[in-house]
Design a protein around this motif. Structure first.
Motif, PDB file in Angstrom:
ATOM      1  N   VAL A  16       0.841  -1.198   0.000  1.00 24.04           N
ATOM      2  CA  VAL A  16       0.000   0.000   0.000  1.00 24.04           C
ATOM      3  C   VAL A  16       0.875   1.246   0.000  1.00 24.04           C
ATOM      4  O   VAL A  16       0.567   2.239  -0.657  1.00 24.04           O
ATOM      5  CB  VAL A  16      -0.947  -0.013   1.210  1.00 24.04           C
ATOM      6  N   VAL A  17       1.991   1.208   0.728  1.00 25.92           N
ATOM      7  CA  VAL A  17       2.893   2.360   0.770  1.00 25.92           C
ATOM      8  C   VAL A  17       3.437   2.660  -0.621  1.00 25.92           C
ATOM      9  O   VAL A  17       3.469   3.818  -1.059  1.00 25.92           O
ATOM     10  CB  VAL A  17       4.058   2.117   1.758  1.00 25.92           C
ATOM     11  N   GLU A  18       3.860   1.630  -1.338  1.00 21.05           N
ATOM     12  CA  GLU A  18       4.395   1.825  -2.678  1.00 21.05           C
ATOM     13  C   GLU A  18       3.339   2.391  -3.614  1.00 21.05           C
ATOM     14  O   GLU A  18       3.610   3.306  -4.395  1.00 21.05           O
ATOM     15  CB  GLU A  18       4.932   0.501  -3.226  1.00 21.05           C
ATOM     16  N   GLN A  19       2.131   1.847  -3.520  1.00 22.74           N
ATOM     17  CA  GLN A  19       1.052   2.336  -4.369  1.00 22.74           C
ATOM     18  C   GLN A  19       0.717   3.784  -4.044  1.00 22.74           C
ATOM     19  O   GLN A  19       0.487   4.601  -4.950  1.00 22.74           O
ATOM     20  CB  GLN A  19      -0.182   1.458  -4.205  1.00 22.74           C
ATOM     21  N   ALA A  20       0.683   4.124  -2.752  1.00 16.22           N
ATOM     22  CA  ALA A  20       0.381   5.500  -2.347  1.00 16.22           C
ATOM     23  C   ALA A  20       1.477   6.447  -2.824  1.00 16.22           C
ATOM     24  O   ALA A  20       1.196   7.553  -3.310  1.00 16.22           O
ATOM     25  CB  ALA A  20       0.233   5.578  -0.825  1.00 16.22           C
ATOM     26  N   THR A  21       2.716   6.012  -2.702  1.00 13.23           N
ATOM     27  CA  THR A  21       3.835   6.848  -3.153  1.00 13.23           C
ATOM     28  C   THR A  21       3.751   7.105  -4.646  1.00 13.23           C
ATOM     29  O   THR A  21       3.901   8.244  -5.107  1.00 13.23           O
ATOM     30  CB  THR A  21       5.178   6.169  -2.818  1.00 13.23           C
ATOM     31  N   ASP A  22       3.503   6.051  -5.420  1.00 12.22           N
ATOM     32  CA  ASP A  22       3.431   6.199  -6.877  1.00 12.22           C
ATOM     33  C   ASP A  22       2.285   7.117  -7.295  1.00 12.22           C
ATOM     34  O   ASP A  22       2.441   7.948  -8.193  1.00 12.22           O
ATOM     35  CB  ASP A  22       3.262   4.824  -7.536  1.00 12.22           C
ATOM     36  N   LEU A  59       4.953  10.219   2.033  1.00 12.59           N
ATOM     37  CA  LEU A  59       5.423  11.603   2.079  1.00 12.59           C
ATOM     38  C   LEU A  59       6.906  11.676   2.430  1.00 12.59           C
ATOM     39  O   LEU A  59       7.624  12.552   1.943  1.00 12.59           O
ATOM     40  CB  LEU A  59       4.601  12.409   3.080  1.00 12.59           C
ATOM     41  N   ARG A  60       7.375  10.757   3.260  1.00 13.17           N
ATOM     42  CA  ARG A  60       8.807  10.727   3.580  1.00 13.17           C
ATOM     43  C   ARG A  60       9.630  10.471   2.318  1.00 13.17           C
ATOM     44  O   ARG A  60      10.658  11.112   2.091  1.00 13.17           O
ATOM     45  CB  ARG A  60       9.100   9.661   4.628  1.00 13.17           C
ATOM     46  N   SER A  61       9.171   9.520   1.510  1.00  9.79           N
ATOM     47  CA  SER A  61       9.890   9.223   0.266  1.00  9.79           C
ATOM     48  C   SER A  61       9.844  10.407  -0.689  1.00  9.79           C
ATOM     49  O   SER A  61      10.846  10.772  -1.299  1.00  9.79           O
ATOM     50  CB  SER A  61       9.279   7.988  -0.416  1.00  9.79           C
ATOM     51  N   VAL A  68       7.722  17.223  -1.961  1.00 10.19           N
ATOM     52  CA  VAL A  68       6.868  17.752  -0.897  1.00 10.19           C
ATOM     53  C   VAL A  68       7.735  18.273   0.239  1.00 10.19           C
ATOM     54  O   VAL A  68       8.908  17.919   0.375  1.00 10.19           O
ATOM     55  CB  VAL A  68       5.884  16.693  -0.344  1.00 10.19           C
ATOM     56  N   ILE A  69       7.111  19.127   1.049  1.00  6.84           N
ATOM     57  CA  ILE A  69       7.734  19.618   2.282  1.00  6.84           C
ATOM     58  C   ILE A  69       6.775  19.258   3.405  1.00  6.84           C
ATOM     59  O   ILE A  69       5.646  19.745   3.439  1.00  6.84           O
ATOM     60  CB  ILE A  69       7.942  21.145   2.241  1.00  6.84           C
TER      61      ILE A  69
END
Length: 229
Positions: A16-22, A59-61, A68-69
């Motif tokens: 899910v993290v990868e999908q959200a990041t993409d 958001l960290r990635s 992003v900030i």
């Protein structure tokens, strides 16, 4: 006794993290999440229909990519477009890409150059705007450089390309309505392939330098127009 092979679980689907990041990256690069806008984690989680945890990790990635900030209080700002940043991106690209091109032009096969020539011609189709060709556009430039690029070259270039993508999408997107721009876009990329086909390092390097200078000029114009300068 359990072995590492027993303990490590095979990956059956993207996290899910990868999908959200993409998806957040795609939305930022496409301008759907606008530069300078602030979004709470709750808003972003609602948009993607996920919990806060993968949004926070995503958001960290993306902060590491300069997109992003993050702000205290569970929010993030989409990094504003900035002229100094744009100049910095292209300064680094001009340092790396022409030199790699000079070495790569002697390593590309004729078959690969033929393939890239056909792809370059497709960039000029009038029905294809910058948004339609961008993923293929990056792959095209990577393929030209790949034979001489190290893994670290590709990592750094990928970061620079992503950082510059918003500027390029805005700049060239503004030109899409002009039919002459599509022919110029086709010719610019066909000419790049022709320069590599000469097998002369200086010719390939100069062609890449010229291509970058043109792109930077268009991106600067778009940024100036967007800021009302």
């Amino acid at each position: 006794m359990a072995t590492p092979r027993d303990a490590v679980q095979p990956i059956t689907s993207r996290s899910v993290v990868e999908q959200a990041t993409d998806e957040l990256r795609r939305s930022i690069l496409a301008g759907v999440l606008a530069p300078g806008e602030q979004y709470s984690l709750r808003e972003l989680a609602g948009m993607l229909d996920v919990s806060f945890i993968p949004i926070r990790e995503a958001l960290r990635s993306l902060e590491g990519e300069g997109l992003v900030i993050t702000r205290p209080g569970r929010s993030a700002v989409i990094t504003p477009l900035n002229l100094d940043d744009l100049h910095g991106i292209y300064r680094l690209r001009r340092t790396l890409e022409p030199e790699i091109a000079g070495r790569a032009c002697g390593l590309l096969t004729e078959q690969e150059l033929d393939r890239l020539d056909a792809q370059a011609a497709g960039f000029g189709l009038r029905e294809r705007g910058m948004a339609d060709i961008y993923d293929g556009h990056d792959a095209f430039h990577l393929a030209l450089l790949a034979p001489a690029a190290t893994a670290w070259d590709i990592r750094v270039l990928t970061l620079l390309w992503r950082a510059g993508e918003r500027y390029i999408r805005i700049g060239f997107g503004r030109l899409d309505p002009d039919p002459a721009e599509h022919e110029r876009r086709r010719k610019a990329h066909v000419d790049l392939v022709a320069a590599f086909r000469t097998r002369r390092a200086a010719t390939a390097a100069a062609a890449v330098e010229q291509h970058l200078a043109r792109n930077e000029k268009i991106a600067i114009g778009a940024l100036s127009a967007a800021s009302g300068a």
